[in-house]
Design an enzyme around this catalytic site. Sequence first.
Site, short mmCIF file in Angstrom:
data_model
loop_
_atom_site.label_atom_id
_atom_site.label_comp_id
_atom_site.label_asym_id
_atom_site.label_seq_id
_atom_site.Cartn_x
_atom_site.Cartn_y
_atom_site.Cartn_z
N LYS A 79 47.92 7.84 23.61
CA LYS A 79 48.89 7.24 24.54
C LYS A 79 48.25 6.11 25.34
O LYS A 79 48.81 5.03 25.47
CB LYS A 79 49.40 8.32 25.50
CG LYS A 79 50.16 7.78 26.70
CD LYS A 79 50.60 8.87 27.66
CE LYS A 79 49.60 9.27 28.70
NZ LYS A 79 49.51 8.46 29.92
N ASN A 80 47.06 6.38 25.88
CA ASN A 80 46.47 5.41 26.79
C ASN A 80 45.84 4.22 26.06
O ASN A 80 45.37 3.28 26.70
CB ASN A 80 45.46 6.09 27.72
CG ASN A 80 46.17 7.01 28.71
OD1 ASN A 80 47.40 6.93 28.86
ND2 ASN A 80 45.42 7.87 29.37
N CYS B 105 52.60 9.27 37.10
CA CYS B 105 52.22 10.56 37.69
C CYS B 105 51.76 10.35 39.12
O CYS B 105 51.07 9.38 39.42
CB CYS B 105 51.08 11.19 36.89
SG CYS B 105 51.60 11.91 35.33
N ARG C 176 47.29 5.45 44.16
CA ARG C 176 47.39 4.59 42.96
C ARG C 176 47.76 3.14 43.28
O ARG C 176 48.78 2.62 42.79
CB ARG C 176 48.34 5.20 41.93
CG ARG C 176 47.92 6.58 41.50
CD ARG C 176 48.60 7.04 40.25
NE ARG C 176 47.96 6.54 39.02
CZ ARG C 176 48.38 6.82 37.80
NH1 ARG C 176 49.45 7.55 37.62
NH2 ARG C 176 47.75 6.35 36.75
N ASP D 172 41.39 13.11 33.16
CA ASP D 172 42.58 13.62 32.47
C ASP D 172 42.37 15.02 31.90
O ASP D 172 43.32 15.63 31.40
CB ASP D 172 43.01 12.65 31.34
CG ASP D 172 43.55 11.35 31.90
OD1 ASP D 172 43.82 11.28 33.11
OD2 ASP D 172 43.68 10.38 31.12
N ARG E 83 55.65 13.19 28.14
CA ARG E 83 55.24 11.80 28.29
C ARG E 83 53.91 11.55 27.58
O ARG E 83 53.58 10.42 27.25
CB ARG E 83 55.07 11.45 29.77
CG ARG E 83 56.38 11.35 30.52
CD ARG E 83 56.18 10.80 31.92
NE ARG E 83 55.14 9.81 31.92
CZ ARG E 83 54.11 9.79 32.78
NH1 ARG E 83 54.02 10.69 33.71
NH2 ARG E 83 53.20 8.85 32.70
C1 EPZ Z 1 44.41 5.14 33.34
O1 EPZ Z 1 45.15 5.04 34.55
C2 EPZ Z 1 45.13 6.19 32.54
N1 EPZ Z 1 46.49 5.77 32.26
C3 EPZ Z 1 45.12 7.51 33.27
O2 EPZ Z 1 45.73 8.49 32.45
C4 EPZ Z 1 43.68 7.91 33.52
O3 EPZ Z 1 43.67 9.09 34.30
C5 EPZ Z 1 42.95 6.81 34.27
O4 EPZ Z 1 43.07 5.56 33.55
C6 EPZ Z 1 41.47 7.08 34.48
O5 EPZ Z 1 40.85 7.33 33.26
C7 EPZ Z 1 46.72 4.94 31.25
O6 EPZ Z 1 45.84 4.49 30.55
C8 EPZ Z 1 48.13 4.59 30.98
P1 EPZ Z 1 42.49 3.39 36.98
P2 EPZ Z 1 44.91 3.84 35.54
O7 EPZ Z 1 43.06 2.07 37.27
O8 EPZ Z 1 44.70 2.60 34.76
C9 EPZ Z 1 42.02 3.27 41.73
C10 EPZ Z 1 47.10 10.34 32.01
O9 EPZ Z 1 47.29 11.50 32.46
N2 EPZ Z 1 42.58 1.91 41.64
O10 EPZ Z 1 41.18 3.47 36.28
O11 EPZ Z 1 45.99 3.88 36.54
C11 EPZ Z 1 43.09 4.32 41.44
O12 EPZ Z 1 43.87 4.57 42.58
C12 EPZ Z 1 46.87 9.20 32.94
O13 EPZ Z 1 47.16 10.05 30.81
C13 EPZ Z 1 42.62 1.11 42.76
O14 EPZ Z 1 42.16 1.51 43.85
O15 EPZ Z 1 43.54 4.28 36.21
C14 EPZ Z 1 42.26 5.50 40.99
O16 EPZ Z 1 41.79 6.18 42.11
C15 EPZ Z 1 47.02 9.50 34.38
N3 EPZ Z 1 43.19 -0.13 42.67
C16 EPZ Z 1 41.08 4.83 40.27
O17 EPZ Z 1 41.06 3.47 40.71
C17 EPZ Z 1 43.70 -0.60 41.49
O18 EPZ Z 1 44.21 -1.73 41.48
C18 EPZ Z 1 41.21 4.86 38.75
O19 EPZ Z 1 42.39 4.20 38.34
C19 EPZ Z 1 43.65 0.21 40.36
C20 EPZ Z 1 43.08 1.48 40.43
#
Ligand code: EPZ
Length: 417
Positions: free
Chosen positions: A22-23, A115, A120, A304, A396
């Site tokens: 998915k990701n 989620c 986020r 995850d 999802r």
């Molecule tokens: C991706 O989410 C995945 N989703 C998530 O999978 C996964 O948990 C996550 O990466 C970490 O591996 C998809 O790929 C669609 P991040 P993403 O940006 O991109 C902070 C699942 O269950 N952050 O690496 O949203 C954020 O708040 C899902 O399949 C900022 O502060 O993750 C978090 O604490 C859920 N500012 C951390 O970074 C930003 O602009 C990691 O988020 C962006 C992120």
Amino acid sequence: MRAYQIVGGNRLAGTVTAHGAKNAVLPILSAAVLCRRSVIENCPTLSDVAVSCHILRHLGIAVDRQQSTLTLTRIDEGCRDIPVEWMRAMRSSILFLGGMLARCGLVTLSRPGGCSLGGRPIDLHLLAMRQMGAVIEEEGDTLRCTAPHGLHGAAVQLPYPSVGATENLLIAAAGTPGETAITGAAREPEITDLIAYLQGCGARIETDTDGVLLVQGRRELTGCRHTVLPDRIEAATYLAAAAMTGGEITVFARPEHLAAPLAALRRAGCRITADAESVSLTAPARLLGMGSIVTLPYPGFPTDLQAVFMAMAAGAHGFTSLTETVFEHRFAHVEELRRMGADITAAGRTAVVSGVPRLQGASLACPDLRAGAALVLAALAAEGQSTVTDVSHIERGYAGFVPTLAGLGAAITPVEV
Ligand code: EPZ
């Protein structure tokens, strides 16, 4: 409301082939707005993929699905804003920002849904786009984004290796003539898969000796045929399901992407063998506590899988401590597991689990995708019957979850409650 009824106690055994990740597929579909024609193979049937396809059609890309193959063909310029309901349907809709700015030089969209795992924010996505020349006006949840002179290459330093911000930046840079250098990029396998797709479409992307990603973009990307990599989180979820039920399983996936979860499964007493394309697991009579698990960006232990491994720890002999460092709030499953008799003490970002001999069936509600999968696994290992509601979260992210588990011997039935 749809729910699953589960009778726990069956030993799960058999073979599973992980679907496309998915990701990985979601960023690839967002990148497809830059391309003339792409064929994406091994595409899982998931509600988030369906939302991406709706957005693509709205943006002038014809989408044809034949089994797990999607053919995406540009049919018009498609420089349109993205409706708020599709933005709210999932987090990944924000990944259309980079491609639309590169292709059209403007787009209005809203903050994404997804989620609920804490704040986020999308500040890193916006920071990256601004460094490439975008002007972004924020008004409530609405983001009016323009690139009056087009995007330009830039040297962007990400203060945290955000998966989504790295993806948005890669997509924007691939569709922008000139060079973009990305320092501090995320290194998840799904990022590598997006890079492979963009390279196939004509962008030049390499990593220098300091780990900086160098992207030479082009205004027009051709598109290509790409096979999505197997889902490492789905694969580890089925390994955990077999481990928690005293079972035995072979999962076709890429073990090289599973080093941290496989190490934890070994600490739990599972026997694991692997070759390049599969992992086999045999569970002990009772799992052992896994010591300390700390979620971290790849190659660390994946956030995850934190909920799934907490469910596993809940029935293991001994202690496991799980520390969540990636998301602000990802312990919504703790309360539900406690309702099954789990002994968990959570303080701040750490939960300490003292395994009990047997969890008890209960009425449970999925708070989010991975927590939902964890509750289903806990119910499969528990004594007695459980009902798990709000399963749309699970669907999802896990294609064919119920038939796959049933095929391994689980007593799980979809019901309306
Ligand atoms: C991706 O989410 C995945 N989703 C998530 O999978 C996964 O948990 C996550 O990466 C970490 O591996 C998809 O790929 C669609 P991040 P993403 O940006 O991109 C902070 C699942 O269950 N952050 O690496 O949203 C954020 O708040 C899902 O399949 C900022 O502060 O993750 C978090 O604490 C859920 N500012 C951390 O970074 C930003 O602009 C990691 O988020 C962006 C992120």
